[in-house]
Design a protein around this motif. Structure first.
Motif, PDB file in Angstrom:
ATOM      1  N   UNK A  71       0.845  -1.183   0.000  1.00 37.04           N
ATOM      2  CA  UNK A  71       0.000   0.000   0.000  1.00 37.04           C
ATOM      3  C   UNK A  71       0.888   1.242   0.000  1.00 37.04           C
ATOM      4  N   UNK A  72       0.304   2.375  -0.354  1.00 34.11           N
ATOM      5  CA  UNK A  72       1.032   3.641  -0.374  1.00 34.11           C
ATOM      6  C   UNK A  72       0.457   4.595   0.668  1.00 34.11           C
ATOM      7  N   UNK A  73       1.179   5.689   0.864  1.00 38.74           N
ATOM      8  CA  UNK A  73       0.777   6.787   1.740  1.00 38.74           C
ATOM      9  C   UNK A  73       0.734   6.412   3.214  1.00 38.74           C
ATOM     10  N   UNK A  74       1.656   5.598   3.647  1.00 36.62           N
ATOM     11  CA  UNK A  74       1.699   5.204   5.056  1.00 36.62           C
ATOM     12  C   UNK A  74       1.990   6.363   5.983  1.00 36.62           C
ATOM     13  N   UNK A  75       2.878   7.261   5.566  1.00 35.42           N
ATOM     14  CA  UNK A  75       3.214   8.398   6.439  1.00 35.42           C
ATOM     15  C   UNK A  75       2.073   9.408   6.488  1.00 35.42           C
ATOM     16  N   UNK A  76       1.324   9.557   5.407  1.00 34.13           N
ATOM     17  CA  UNK A  76       0.147  10.424   5.440  1.00 34.13           C
ATOM     18  C   UNK A  76      -0.905   9.848   6.388  1.00 34.13           C
ATOM     19  N   UNK A  77      -1.089   8.554   6.340  1.00 34.48           N
ATOM     20  CA  UNK A  77      -2.015   7.885   7.262  1.00 34.48           C
ATOM     21  C   UNK A  77      -1.559   8.088   8.707  1.00 34.48           C
ATOM     22  N   UNK A  78      -0.263   8.011   8.933  1.00 32.70           N
ATOM     23  CA  UNK A  78       0.269   8.219  10.277  1.00 32.70           C
ATOM     24  C   UNK A  78      -0.019   9.633  10.767  1.00 32.70           C
ATOM     25  N   UNK A  79       0.203  10.606   9.932  1.00 31.79           N
ATOM     26  CA  UNK A  79      -0.060  11.993  10.325  1.00 31.79           C
ATOM     27  C   UNK A  79      -1.522  12.247  10.630  1.00 31.79           C
ATOM     28  N   UNK A  80      -2.399  11.764   9.762  1.00 34.51           N
ATOM     29  CA  UNK A  80      -3.832  11.944   9.989  1.00 34.51           C
ATOM     30  C   UNK A  80      -4.271  11.172  11.229  1.00 34.51           C
ATOM     31  N   UNK A  81      -3.766   9.977  11.390  1.00 33.21           N
ATOM     32  CA  UNK A  81      -4.111   9.173  12.568  1.00 33.21           C
ATOM     33  C   UNK A  81      -3.634   9.806  13.866  1.00 33.21           C
ATOM     34  N   UNK A  82      -2.437  10.408  13.838  1.00 29.66           N
ATOM     35  CA  UNK A  82      -1.936  11.084  15.037  1.00 29.66           C
ATOM     36  C   UNK A  82      -2.835  12.237  15.442  1.00 29.66           C
ATOM     37  N   UNK A  83      -3.248  13.030  14.471  1.00 23.46           N
ATOM     38  CA  UNK A  83      -4.132  14.162  14.767  1.00 23.46           C
ATOM     39  C   UNK A  83      -5.479  13.658  15.278  1.00 23.46           C
ATOM     40  N   UNK A  84      -6.028  12.640  14.623  1.00 24.34           N
ATOM     41  CA  UNK A  84      -7.302  12.079  15.076  1.00 24.34           C
ATOM     42  C   UNK A  84      -7.196  11.493  16.476  1.00 24.34           C
ATOM     43  N   UNK A  85      -6.098  10.813  16.759  1.00 24.19           N
ATOM     44  CA  UNK A  85      -5.890  10.223  18.083  1.00 24.19           C
ATOM     45  C   UNK A  85      -5.883  11.318  19.150  1.00 24.19           C
ATOM     46  N   UNK A  86      -5.149  12.379  18.897  1.00 23.69           N
ATOM     47  CA  UNK A  86      -5.076  13.472  19.874  1.00 23.69           C
ATOM     48  C   UNK A  86      -6.441  14.129  20.082  1.00 23.69           C
ATOM     49  N   UNK A  87      -7.150  14.392  19.002  1.00 26.20           N
ATOM     50  CA  UNK A  87      -8.459  15.050  19.116  1.00 26.20           C
ATOM     51  C   UNK A  87      -9.469  14.134  19.811  1.00 26.20           C
ATOM     52  N   UNK A  88      -9.488  12.868  19.424  1.00 30.95           N
ATOM     53  CA  UNK A  88     -10.453  11.947  20.017  1.00 30.95           C
ATOM     54  C   UNK A  88     -10.170  11.668  21.486  1.00 30.95           C
ATOM     55  N   UNK A  89      -8.904  11.565  21.868  1.00 34.35           N
ATOM     56  CA  UNK A  89      -8.608  11.277  23.274  1.00 34.35           C
ATOM     57  C   UNK A  89      -8.950  12.481  24.144  1.00 34.35           C
ATOM     58  N   UNK A  90      -8.764  13.703  23.624  1.00 32.88           N
ATOM     59  CA  UNK A  90      -9.189  14.888  24.375  1.00 32.88           C
ATOM     60  C   UNK A  90     -10.705  14.880  24.520  1.00 32.88           C
ATOM     61  N   UNK A  91     -11.417  14.501  23.477  1.00 32.44           N
ATOM     62  CA  UNK A  91     -12.873  14.406  23.552  1.00 32.44           C
ATOM     63  C   UNK A  91     -13.336  13.354  24.551  1.00 32.44           C
ATOM     64  N   UNK A  92     -12.665  12.222  24.591  1.00 32.78           N
ATOM     65  CA  UNK A  92     -13.033  11.163  25.536  1.00 32.78           C
ATOM     66  C   UNK A  92     -12.758  11.598  26.969  1.00 32.78           C
ATOM     67  N   UNK A  93     -11.623  12.239  27.203  1.00 31.67           N
ATOM     68  CA  UNK A  93     -11.314  12.730  28.552  1.00 31.67           C
ATOM     69  C   UNK A  93     -12.330  13.789  28.971  1.00 31.67           C
ATOM     70  N   UNK A  94     -12.686  14.678  28.050  1.00 35.59           N
ATOM     71  CA  UNK A  94     -13.708  15.690  28.363  1.00 35.59           C
ATOM     72  C   UNK A  94     -15.034  15.011  28.687  1.00 35.59           C
ATOM     73  N   UNK A  95     -15.443  14.044  27.879  1.00 32.44           N
ATOM     74  CA  UNK A  95     -16.705  13.337  28.103  1.00 32.44           C
ATOM     75  C   UNK A  95     -16.704  12.627  29.450  1.00 32.44           C
ATOM     76  N   UNK A  96     -15.599  11.979  29.778  1.00 31.94           N
ATOM     77  CA  UNK A  96     -15.516  11.249  31.043  1.00 31.94           C
ATOM     78  C   UNK A  96     -15.579  12.197  32.231  1.00 31.94           C
ATOM     79  N   UNK A  97     -14.933  13.341  32.120  1.00 35.75           N
ATOM     80  CA  UNK A  97     -14.885  14.248  33.268  1.00 35.75           C
ATOM     81  C   UNK A  97     -16.148  15.083  33.430  1.00 35.75           C
ATOM     82  N   UNK A  98     -16.884  15.339  32.362  1.00 35.82           N
ATOM     83  CA  UNK A  98     -18.064  16.195  32.483  1.00 35.82           C
ATOM     84  C   UNK A  98     -19.384  15.438  32.435  1.00 35.82           C
TER      85      UNK A  98
END
Length: 135
Positions: A71-98
């Motif tokens: 497959x191609x574009x592994x590093x692009x997938x990594x970059x998008x996945x990193x951003x999604x991981x950070x955004x989603x984990x902040x959302x989960x922490x917010x949801x859990x705390x509020x």
């Protein structure tokens, strides 16, 4: 597309499990229980380097998985996945705390489970959206 998604999900789950186990291993005695006072202020400084380390591990796993799956574009997938991981984990922490009224031990278990599931979802979505087969 299914193979890319499986590679992304597998890499995300492995990186998320490593992240969760690393945090649990270093912060096991920080949970307030009888006889324990917590870890104090330096602990939040520990999260970003560990998070970045496991993002790099996920990137290497995706790159290797994409190479094996031709497959191609592994590093692009990594970059998008990193951003999604950070955004989603902040959302989960917010949801859990509020929104959830959990005791501390239950909250810790919820966040550890989320630390494994969220990167799997993030990298699976990124891999299915950004990757493509090699020609």
């Amino acid at each position: 597309m299914l193979l890319r998604t499986a590679v992304g999900a597998g890499a995300g789950v492995l990186a998320g499990a490593g992240f969760a186990l690393t945090l649990e291993g270093f912060t096991r005695y920080c949970h307030l229980r009888p006889g324990r006072t917590g870890c104090g202020v330096p602990l939040p400084v520990f999260y970003p380097p560990v998070f970045a380390l496991w993002m790099v591990v996920a990137g290497v796993l995706i790159w290797a998985g994409f190479r094996l799956a031709r497959q191609e574009r592994g590093w692009l997938v990594t970059g998008i996945g990193n951003v999604l991981w950070a955004v989603l984990i902040v959302g989960v922490v917010w949801f859990e705390s509020t929104q959830l009224n959990l005791y501390q031990a239950e909250g810790v278990q919820f966040l550890l489970a989320a630390a494994v599931v969220v990167p799997g979802v993030a990298y699976a979505v990124a891999a299915s959206a950004a990757g493509r087969p090699r020609r």
